[in-house]
Design a protein around this motif. Sequence first.
Motif, PDB file in Angstrom:
ATOM      1  N   THR A  86       0.812  -1.222   0.000  1.00 26.78           N
ATOM      2  CA  THR A  86       0.000   0.000   0.000  1.00 26.78           C
ATOM      3  C   THR A  86       0.842   1.267   0.000  1.00 26.78           C
ATOM      4  O   THR A  86       0.491   2.235  -0.671  1.00 26.78           O
ATOM      5  CB  THR A  86      -0.952  -0.012   1.210  1.00 26.78           C
ATOM      6  OG1 THR A  86      -1.763  -1.185   1.107  1.00 26.78           O
ATOM      7  CG2 THR A  86      -1.850   1.191   1.228  1.00 26.78           C
ATOM      8  N   LYS A  87       1.953   1.284   0.710  1.00 28.24           N
ATOM      9  CA  LYS A  87       2.790   2.502   0.749  1.00 28.24           C
ATOM     10  C   LYS A  87       3.314   2.871  -0.636  1.00 28.24           C
ATOM     11  O   LYS A  87       3.310   4.036  -1.017  1.00 28.24           O
ATOM     12  CB  LYS A  87       3.945   2.332   1.737  1.00 28.24           C
ATOM     13  CG  LYS A  87       3.476   2.352   3.174  1.00 28.24           C
ATOM     14  CD  LYS A  87       4.618   2.357   4.138  1.00 28.24           C
ATOM     15  CE  LYS A  87       4.056   2.375   5.543  1.00 28.24           C
ATOM     16  NZ  LYS A  87       5.043   2.677   6.547  1.00 28.24           N
ATOM     17  N   GLU A  88       3.777   1.884  -1.393  1.00 29.23           N
ATOM     18  CA  GLU A  88       4.249   2.150  -2.758  1.00 29.23           C
ATOM     19  C   GLU A  88       3.097   2.615  -3.650  1.00 29.23           C
ATOM     20  O   GLU A  88       3.262   3.509  -4.483  1.00 29.23           O
ATOM     21  CB  GLU A  88       4.870   0.886  -3.370  1.00 29.23           C
ATOM     22  CG  GLU A  88       6.251   0.572  -2.872  1.00 29.23           C
ATOM     23  CD  GLU A  88       6.814  -0.658  -3.557  1.00 29.23           C
ATOM     24  OE1 GLU A  88       6.628  -0.799  -4.793  1.00 29.23           O
ATOM     25  OE2 GLU A  88       7.437  -1.471  -2.854  1.00 29.23           O
ATOM     26  N   ILE A 108       2.309   6.273  -3.163  1.00 33.61           N
ATOM     27  CA  ILE A 108       3.284   7.129  -3.855  1.00 33.61           C
ATOM     28  C   ILE A 108       2.905   7.239  -5.336  1.00 33.61           C
ATOM     29  O   ILE A 108       2.898   8.335  -5.905  1.00 33.61           O
ATOM     30  CB  ILE A 108       4.722   6.575  -3.688  1.00 33.61           C
ATOM     31  CG1 ILE A 108       5.159   6.696  -2.215  1.00 33.61           C
ATOM     32  CG2 ILE A 108       5.696   7.288  -4.596  1.00 33.61           C
ATOM     33  CD1 ILE A 108       6.406   5.911  -1.874  1.00 33.61           C
ATOM     34  N   LEU A 109       2.584   6.098  -5.962  1.00 26.89           N
ATOM     35  CA  LEU A 109       2.177   6.103  -7.379  1.00 26.89           C
ATOM     36  C   LEU A 109       0.888   6.898  -7.581  1.00 26.89           C
ATOM     37  O   LEU A 109       0.735   7.608  -8.569  1.00 26.89           O
ATOM     38  CB  LEU A 109       1.979   4.675  -7.882  1.00 26.89           C
ATOM     39  CG  LEU A 109       3.242   3.853  -8.099  1.00 26.89           C
ATOM     40  CD1 LEU A 109       2.895   2.422  -8.463  1.00 26.89           C
ATOM     41  CD2 LEU A 109       4.103   4.480  -9.189  1.00 26.89           C
ATOM     42  N   GLU A 110      -0.028   6.794  -6.625  1.00 26.37           N
ATOM     43  CA  GLU A 110      -1.298   7.534  -6.729  1.00 26.37           C
ATOM     44  C   GLU A 110      -1.050   9.038  -6.688  1.00 26.37           C
ATOM     45  O   GLU A 110      -1.648   9.797  -7.442  1.00 26.37           O
ATOM     46  CB  GLU A 110      -2.234   7.116  -5.594  1.00 26.37           C
ATOM     47  CG  GLU A 110      -3.617   7.705  -5.706  1.00 26.37           C
ATOM     48  CD  GLU A 110      -4.545   7.211  -4.611  1.00 26.37           C
ATOM     49  OE1 GLU A 110      -5.751   7.422  -4.759  1.00 26.37           O
ATOM     50  OE2 GLU A 110      -4.063   6.637  -3.616  1.00 26.37           O
ATOM     51  N   ARG A 116       1.523  10.497  -7.734  1.00 28.25           N
ATOM     52  CA  ARG A 116       2.157  10.846  -9.017  1.00 28.25           C
ATOM     53  C   ARG A 116       1.167  10.818 -10.178  1.00 28.25           C
ATOM     54  O   ARG A 116       1.535  11.124 -11.308  1.00 28.25           O
ATOM     55  CB  ARG A 116       3.295   9.877  -9.315  1.00 28.25           C
ATOM     56  CG  ARG A 116       4.486  10.063  -8.414  1.00 28.25           C
ATOM     57  CD  ARG A 116       5.584   9.127  -8.834  1.00 28.25           C
ATOM     58  NE  ARG A 116       6.694   9.194  -7.907  1.00 28.25           N
ATOM     59  CZ  ARG A 116       7.617   8.264  -7.788  1.00 28.25           C
ATOM     60  NH1 ARG A 116       7.566   7.191  -8.561  1.00 28.25           N
ATOM     61  NH2 ARG A 116       8.591   8.394  -6.931  1.00 28.25           N
ATOM     62  N   GLY A 117      -0.081  10.392  -9.927  1.00 27.97           N
ATOM     63  CA  GLY A 117      -1.095  10.433 -10.968  1.00 27.97           C
ATOM     64  C   GLY A 117      -1.499   9.095 -11.563  1.00 27.97           C
ATOM     65  O   GLY A 117      -2.246   9.060 -12.533  1.00 27.97           O
ATOM     66  N   ASN A 118      -1.029   7.981 -11.016  1.00 32.62           N
ATOM     67  CA  ASN A 118      -1.424   6.668 -11.527  1.00 32.62           C
ATOM     68  C   ASN A 118      -2.890   6.429 -11.189  1.00 32.62           C
ATOM     69  O   ASN A 118      -3.288   6.459 -10.030  1.00 32.62           O
ATOM     70  CB  ASN A 118      -0.556   5.572 -10.911  1.00 32.62           C
ATOM     71  CG  ASN A 118      -0.807   4.220 -11.529  1.00 32.62           C
ATOM     72  OD1 ASN A 118      -1.878   3.932 -12.053  1.00 32.62           O
ATOM     73  ND2 ASN A 118       0.201   3.361 -11.470  1.00 32.62           N
ATOM     74  N   LYS A 119      -3.722   6.202 -12.204  1.00 34.72           N
ATOM     75  CA  LYS A 119      -5.158   6.007 -11.992  1.00 34.72           C
ATOM     76  C   LYS A 119      -5.584   4.552 -12.168  1.00 34.72           C
ATOM     77  O   LYS A 119      -6.767   4.253 -12.148  1.00 34.72           O
ATOM     78  CB  LYS A 119      -5.949   6.876 -12.968  1.00 34.72           C
ATOM     79  CG  LYS A 119      -5.764   8.342 -12.695  1.00 34.72           C
ATOM     80  CD  LYS A 119      -6.559   9.175 -13.648  1.00 34.72           C
ATOM     81  CE  LYS A 119      -6.327  10.644 -13.355  1.00 34.72           C
ATOM     82  NZ  LYS A 119      -7.016  11.508 -14.280  1.00 34.72           N
ATOM     83  N   TRP A 150      -2.358  -4.664   0.198  1.00 35.14           N
ATOM     84  CA  TRP A 150      -1.905  -4.927  -1.163  1.00 35.14           C
ATOM     85  C   TRP A 150      -2.755  -4.220  -2.215  1.00 35.14           C
ATOM     86  O   TRP A 150      -3.969  -4.104  -2.095  1.00 35.14           O
ATOM     87  CB  TRP A 150      -1.912  -6.430  -1.461  1.00 35.14           C
ATOM     88  CG  TRP A 150      -0.971  -7.171  -0.595  1.00 35.14           C
ATOM     89  CD1 TRP A 150      -1.274  -7.917   0.504  1.00 35.14           C
ATOM     90  CD2 TRP A 150       0.450  -7.221  -0.712  1.00 35.14           C
ATOM     91  NE1 TRP A 150      -0.136  -8.437   1.067  1.00 35.14           N
ATOM     92  CE2 TRP A 150       0.936  -8.020   0.346  1.00 35.14           C
ATOM     93  CE3 TRP A 150       1.363  -6.667  -1.602  1.00 35.14           C
ATOM     94  CZ2 TRP A 150       2.289  -8.281   0.523  1.00 35.14           C
ATOM     95  CZ3 TRP A 150       2.708  -6.932  -1.429  1.00 35.14           C
ATOM     96  CH2 TRP A 150       3.162  -7.722  -0.373  1.00 35.14           C
ATOM     97  N   THR A 151      -2.078  -3.786  -3.286  1.00 35.61           N
ATOM     98  CA  THR A 151      -2.714  -3.090  -4.403  1.00 35.61           C
ATOM     99  C   THR A 151      -2.107  -3.601  -5.708  1.00 35.61           C
ATOM    100  O   THR A 151      -0.911  -3.858  -5.775  1.00 35.61           O
ATOM    101  CB  THR A 151      -2.469  -1.565  -4.287  1.00 35.61           C
ATOM    102  OG1 THR A 151      -3.011  -1.124  -3.046  1.00 35.61           O
ATOM    103  CG2 THR A 151      -3.110  -0.804  -5.415  1.00 35.61           C
TER     104      THR A 151
END
Length: 156
Positions: A39-41, A44-46, A48-51, A60-61
């Motif tokens: 989830t922490k990673e 970070i991606l979210e 940065r704009g990861n949809k 987990w994601t």
Amino acid sequence: MPRRPFRVGRAVTGLGLFATRLIKKRSRIAEYKGPLLPTKEAEILERRGNKYLYEINSRWTIDGSPRSNLARYANHSCNPNAEAYDVGHRAFIRATRDIKPGEEIVYHYGMDYLRNVIGISNCRCSRCRRRRARKQREARLRKKRRATRARKRRMR
């Protein structure tokens, strides 16, 4: 006959999944594929704009951004014909009713995504577009009635 019961095509909201043949109710349509991230990673991606993040649980994601993940093209709808479900650390999309050929495959992304990413007033699914069009028509009629009443009052 193609292996997959769907194709990627042009939709109102960009690209979408469209049925190429009848998809029976409760049948599995596609797997939401990608690297499994803590989830922490994913957070970070979210930022940065990861949809294309699919949250399996609080730990987990799935990062569904690879283009090989065809399930990422299934769009959001407030009136869905499919649903997402997970088995272990894998996520799938299945039909909640029979889906006819040519119909877009859509599922509800969840209220958090709708509120925070799409925005409730920006939802472009067919149900919300119809609701907005109806409200606009009603507003135009009210405005027209007020103008007619005002014109009649001036004529007296």
